[in-house]
Design an enzyme around this catalytic site. Structure first.
Site, PDB file in Angstrom:
ATOM      1  N   GLU A 137      42.518  16.148  17.617  1.00  0.00           N
ATOM      2  CA  GLU A 137      41.201  16.669  17.276  1.00  0.00           C
ATOM      3  C   GLU A 137      40.578  17.220  18.547  1.00  0.00           C
ATOM      4  O   GLU A 137      40.751  16.644  19.625  1.00  0.00           O
ATOM      5  CB  GLU A 137      40.312  15.557  16.712  1.00  0.00           C
ATOM      6  CG  GLU A 137      40.778  15.088  15.347  1.00  0.00           C
ATOM      7  CD  GLU A 137      40.572  13.600  15.144  1.00  0.00           C
ATOM      8  OE1 GLU A 137      40.232  12.898  16.102  1.00  0.00           O
ATOM      9  OE2 GLU A 137      40.787  13.150  14.014  1.00  0.00           O
ATOM     10  N   TYR A 181      45.711  24.337  23.680  1.00  0.00           N
ATOM     11  CA  TYR A 181      46.470  23.901  22.512  1.00  0.00           C
ATOM     12  C   TYR A 181      47.127  25.077  21.792  1.00  0.00           C
ATOM     13  O   TYR A 181      48.254  24.959  21.313  1.00  0.00           O
ATOM     14  CB  TYR A 181      45.583  23.088  21.570  1.00  0.00           C
ATOM     15  CG  TYR A 181      45.050  21.829  22.213  1.00  0.00           C
ATOM     16  CD1 TYR A 181      45.887  20.986  22.950  1.00  0.00           C
ATOM     17  CD2 TYR A 181      43.707  21.478  22.118  1.00  0.00           C
ATOM     18  CE1 TYR A 181      45.408  19.835  23.555  1.00  0.00           C
ATOM     19  CE2 TYR A 181      43.217  20.325  22.714  1.00  0.00           C
ATOM     20  CZ  TYR A 181      44.071  19.510  23.430  1.00  0.00           C
ATOM     21  OH  TYR A 181      43.591  18.377  24.028  1.00  0.00           O
TER      22      TYR A 181
END
Length: 142
Positions: free
Chosen positions: A99, A111
């Site tokens: 998250e 990411y």
């Protein structure tokens, strides 16, 4: 880089406090508890960065990834993320989840570069009311 151990909890908490706002920083007890969970593991560079993760039932999750402000923009986040993915594979995980704050552009770029894709959104997930994006990446060789 070296493996994080429960006895490293005070140093890990101090490092986490450098990287996150006070309301989101984890204390030594939280760090110790995370590292003592079944399947949990971590890697850290003293005074620069850390990643904690856990693996179970073929899946892995990044619990936290923190890089001290003075160590940012030098590839440490990518190295820590890579170490977490390797550790997850060694523990039998085929995919990894995490998250990230929806407005954290630097983390989102990290990411995305590592192949993570969005799979969900958690509304008002953080203490400040900000949404979290749920990201996923296959750990299988392609």
């Amino acid at each position: 880089m070296r493996a994080a151990r429960p006895e490293d909890a005070p140093a890990l908490a101090a490092l986490h406090a450098l990287a996150f706002p006070p309301a989101e920083a984890w204390g030594p007890d939280a760090m110790r508890l995370m590292l003592e969970m079944p399947g949990a593991f971590g890697v850290w560079c003293q005074a620069e960065g850390l990643v904690l993760a856990r693996a179970a039932a073929g899946e892995a999750e990044i619990l936290t990834l923190a890089v001290a402000p003075a160590a940012r923009r030098r590839g440490l986040g990518a190295a820590l993320l890579g170490a977490a993915m390797q550790g997850a594979v060694l523990r039998g995980a085929a995919e990894m989840f995490l998250e990230v704050a929806a407005a954290n552009e630097a983390a989102l770029a990290l990411y995305a570069a590592a192949g993570f894709d969005g799979v969900g959104r958690r509304r008002r997930y953080y203490a400040n009311g900000e949404d979290a994006l749920v990201l996923r990446r296959s750990l299988s060789p392609s």
